[in-house]
Design a protein around this motif. Structure first.
Motif, PDB file in Angstrom:
ATOM      1  N   GLN A  68       0.901  -0.970  -0.076  1.00  0.00           N
ATOM      2  CA  GLN A  68       0.023   0.030   0.036  1.00  0.00           C
ATOM      3  C   GLN A  68       0.779   1.125  -0.010  1.00  0.00           C
ATOM      4  O   GLN A  68       0.231   2.283  -0.099  1.00  0.00           O
ATOM      5  N   ASP A  69       1.985   1.185  -0.073  1.00  0.00           N
ATOM      6  CA  ASP A  69       3.061   2.357  -0.338  1.00  0.00           C
ATOM      7  C   ASP A  69       2.513   3.162  -1.559  1.00  0.00           C
ATOM      8  O   ASP A  69       2.482   2.459  -2.499  1.00  0.00           O
ATOM      9  N   PRO A  70       2.585   4.531  -1.561  1.00  0.00           N
ATOM     10  CA  PRO A  70       2.289   5.238  -2.736  1.00  0.00           C
ATOM     11  C   PRO A  70       3.322   5.000  -3.754  1.00  0.00           C
ATOM     12  O   PRO A  70       4.471   4.521  -3.492  1.00  0.00           O
ATOM     13  N   VAL A  71       3.074   5.032  -4.994  1.00  0.00           N
ATOM     14  CA  VAL A  71       3.947   4.843  -6.231  1.00  0.00           C
ATOM     15  C   VAL A  71       5.249   6.027  -5.894  1.00  0.00           C
ATOM     16  O   VAL A  71       4.752   7.069  -5.792  1.00  0.00           O
ATOM     17  N   GLY A  72       6.385   5.516  -5.803  1.00  0.00           N
ATOM     18  CA  GLY A  72       7.440   6.412  -5.888  1.00  0.00           C
ATOM     19  C   GLY A  72       7.697   6.709  -4.621  1.00  0.00           C
ATOM     20  O   GLY A  72       8.792   7.396  -4.202  1.00  0.00           O
ATOM     21  N   LYS A  73       7.154   6.095  -3.405  1.00  0.00           N
ATOM     22  CA  LYS A  73       7.457   6.499  -2.049  1.00  0.00           C
ATOM     23  C   LYS A  73       7.326   5.082  -1.112  1.00  0.00           C
ATOM     24  O   LYS A  73       6.758   4.932  -0.044  1.00  0.00           O
ATOM     25  N   GLY A 180       9.485  -7.706 -11.104  1.00  0.00           N
ATOM     26  CA  GLY A 180       9.489  -6.524 -11.843  1.00  0.00           C
ATOM     27  C   GLY A 180       8.960  -5.316 -11.177  1.00  0.00           C
ATOM     28  O   GLY A 180       9.310  -5.052 -10.115  1.00  0.00           O
ATOM     29  N   ALA A 181       7.861  -4.791 -12.083  1.00  0.00           N
ATOM     30  CA  ALA A 181       7.187  -3.510 -11.709  1.00  0.00           C
ATOM     31  C   ALA A 181       6.141  -3.756 -10.543  1.00  0.00           C
ATOM     32  O   ALA A 181       5.564  -2.893 -10.006  1.00  0.00           O
ATOM     33  N   HIS A 182       5.763  -5.164 -10.309  1.00  0.00           N
ATOM     34  CA  HIS A 182       4.545  -5.194  -9.284  1.00  0.00           C
ATOM     35  C   HIS A 182       5.381  -4.983  -7.929  1.00  0.00           C
ATOM     36  O   HIS A 182       6.366  -4.874  -7.618  1.00  0.00           O
ATOM     37  N   PRO A 183       4.416  -4.385  -6.962  1.00  0.00           N
ATOM     38  CA  PRO A 183       4.710  -3.896  -5.684  1.00  0.00           C
ATOM     39  C   PRO A 183       5.809  -4.932  -4.946  1.00  0.00           C
ATOM     40  O   PRO A 183       6.581  -4.516  -4.194  1.00  0.00           O
ATOM     41  N   TYR A 184       5.480  -6.205  -5.197  1.00  0.00           N
ATOM     42  CA  TYR A 184       6.553  -7.077  -4.591  1.00  0.00           C
ATOM     43  C   TYR A 184       8.001  -7.097  -5.270  1.00  0.00           C
ATOM     44  O   TYR A 184       8.928  -7.663  -4.540  1.00  0.00           O
ATOM     45  N   THR A 191      14.002   3.013  -0.458  1.00  0.00           N
ATOM     46  CA  THR A 191      15.002   3.356  -0.956  1.00  0.00           C
ATOM     47  C   THR A 191      15.783   4.577  -0.520  1.00  0.00           C
ATOM     48  O   THR A 191      14.989   5.389  -0.045  1.00  0.00           O
ATOM     49  N   LEU A 192      16.982   4.817  -0.587  1.00  0.00           N
ATOM     50  CA  LEU A 192      17.357   6.333  -0.128  1.00  0.00           C
ATOM     51  C   LEU A 192      16.549   7.338  -0.863  1.00  0.00           C
ATOM     52  O   LEU A 192      16.300   8.258  -0.109  1.00  0.00           O
ATOM     53  N   GLU A 193      16.162   7.233  -2.048  1.00  0.00           N
ATOM     54  CA  GLU A 193      15.508   8.110  -2.904  1.00  0.00           C
ATOM     55  C   GLU A 193      14.199   8.321  -2.319  1.00  0.00           C
ATOM     56  O   GLU A 193      13.670   9.437  -2.283  1.00  0.00           O
ATOM     57  N   ALA A 196      13.450   9.635   1.432  1.00  0.00           N
ATOM     58  CA  ALA A 196      13.645  11.036   1.375  1.00  0.00           C
ATOM     59  C   ALA A 196      12.542  11.777   1.005  1.00  0.00           C
ATOM     60  O   ALA A 196      12.386  12.962   1.671  1.00  0.00           O
ATOM     61  N   LYS A 197      11.663  11.305   0.382  1.00  0.00           N
ATOM     62  CA  LYS A 197      10.450  12.144  -0.316  1.00  0.00           C
ATOM     63  C   LYS A 197       9.256  11.877   0.315  1.00  0.00           C
ATOM     64  O   LYS A 197       8.223  12.640   0.384  1.00  0.00           O
TER      65      LYS A 197
END
Length: 456
Positions: A68-73, A180-184, A191-193, A196-197
């Protein structure tokens, strides 16, 4: 943190210790009657009443987790788990922890792939305060900026260490290859990026969407009567929203082997992570897969991989392999470490043994010994109130019947040699997804550069 449910997966779980008093119980605790308790307010729990020692252990979980983490976060759920006990209600972080310490209460939260899980352990006399502290942490967490930045700093420090840790790098890459791109496919701790956001608003949104009664599962073992426990559950969880607002997650099968990835890293020991598509927990052939997996890599010193890789060839100190199952997929996954100049030989030995098991399956003797061990080990695995509560929660998450403990040995007994061979072909007939982290072969072949002292 890569958190999968697994029989023996050792890739990165946090094990909490109750240091004030051991949660001891009798060896027959697993045979105690498990009650399906429903509180006056409709909160359900699996419950074992045990007055052997004046302690209570509770495990609980909300659906959602890192998926359930937002995309990119990526890492929001992980931060929430670390911050829920950092001040709530009218207590700041310092006051909250002082109250926990003063009453010898252990409270913790962990974000796994599919769940936000937690534990609460206390002395019987401190149950009202313990459940009260859990209630405020769930319903009115602070997420004060100073606490958020302190915890964020700790998480990012760990992520920086991971960038030079071969085991962490191998685990991360393996998930990327498998999903791949699946949440798993992304790291549960971010990640560090991404970390940080993350903003405080993201943490509050996560709590609002995930912490709800309709996905809540609870297991309690200890010295408390059903009526009292029902009241405690209502006070603790009754104020939560009725329904979660979860983003739907699709089912996915791990990438088909064979695939191999190499990550160069100048470390003395090369790490090898290997695996492939597994068997879902609800699959009718799961127990056959579980038993034959014990024979291949889950049986410690008795496993085939250990004998072939460690005992016969001396390639590694340890090697293990296990089944891992989630809500939307399943894996088998293993790990070993070896000398850099013997990495190729180690990977070949693992591949050969996995292929042999996939083609021929186990022998009848191996099957009989594995079944005997798995049946006999259950009591030892459930010999404390905390272990039993954890198992009962997992059985609920796996949608097993409340009498599963009683049925488990007969299910193991029912596994035939044909079942085991069929499971072996299904698991290991296609080869492996393999990630190798270490020095490149050409670097291994080069002599070490002379130091100034040596040159003199």
């Amino acid at each position: 943190m890569s958190c999968f449910r697994t029989g023996a997966l050792r890739l990165s779980y946090i094990v909490a210790a109750f240091l004030i008093l051991p949660l001891c119980s009798t060896p027959s605790l697993a045979a105690a009657k498990i009650q399906h308790l429903i509180s006056p307010g409709g909160i359900e729990a699996w419950f074992v009443q045990d007055a052997t020692v004046p302690l209570i252990a509770m495990e609980y979980a909300f659906g959602g987790g890192a998926t359930q983490d937002p995309v990119g976060k990526a890492g929001v759920g992980n931060l929430v788990g670390d911050l829920l006990d950092e001040g709530s209600g009218d207590m700041d972080s310092k006051t909250f922890h002082e109250r926990l310490d003063r009453r010898a209460i252990e409270l913790s939260f962990t974000s796994t792939r599919d769940y936000l899980r937690g534990s609460l352990r206390m002395l019987k006399d401190n149950r009202d305060e313990a459940f009260g502290l859990l209630r405020t942490s769930l319903t009115s967490p602070h997420f004060d900026s100073a606490d958020v930045e302190r915890i964020r700093s700790q998480v990012m420090s760990g992520l920086r260490r991971d960038t030079t840790n071969p085991t962490s790098l191998a685990s991360r890459k393996f998930l990327e290859v498998a999903f791949g791109a699946h949440p798993y496919g992304r790291q549960a701790n971010g990640t560090l990026e991404s970390v940080a956001k993350i903003e405080i608003a993201d943490l509050k949104d996560y709590v609002r969407h995930v912490l709800a009664k309709d996905t809540l599962k609870i297991a309690v073992v200890g010295d408390v009567d059903p009526a009292t426990l029902g009241q405690l559950l209502d006070k603790t969880f009754g104020g939560l929203p009725a329904h979660a607002e979860l983003t739907p997650i699709p089912d996915i099968q791990a990438a088909q082997p064979p695939k191999r990835e190499f990550i160069p890293l100048d470390v003395p020991q090369t790490v090898v992570t290997f695996g492939g598509p597994g068997v879902m927990r609800h699959d009718p052939n799961f127990m056959a897969a579980y038993v034959v997996n014990h024979i291949l890599g889950g049986g410690g010193l008795s496993s085939r991989l250990y004998r072939e890789v460690r005992e016969k060839r001396g390639l590694a100190y340890s090697v293990y392999e296990s089944l891992s199952w989630m809500e939307h997929s399943a894996l088998f996954i293993g790990n070993t470490g070896t000398r850099a100049d013997r990495a190729g030989e180690t990977v070949e030995a693992i591949n050969n043994e996995v292929r042999r098991m996939g083609e021929d399956g186990p022998t009848q003797k191996e099957l009989d010994e594995a079944k005997s061990y798995l049946k006999g080990s259950q009591m030892l695995a459930l010999d404390t109130s905390s272990k039993l509560a954890s198992a009962l929660l997992q059985y609920q998450l796996d949608r097993l019947p409340i009498d599963y403990i009683e049925k488990r040995n007969s299910i193991i007994d029912a596994v035939t040699l044909d079942d085991a061979k069929q499971a072996a072909r299904r698991l290991w007939g296609q080869g492996l997804l393999t990630v190798v982290v270490g020095r490149p072969p050409q670097a291994v072949a080069q002599p070490a550069a002379a130091t100034p002292a040596a040159a003199n």
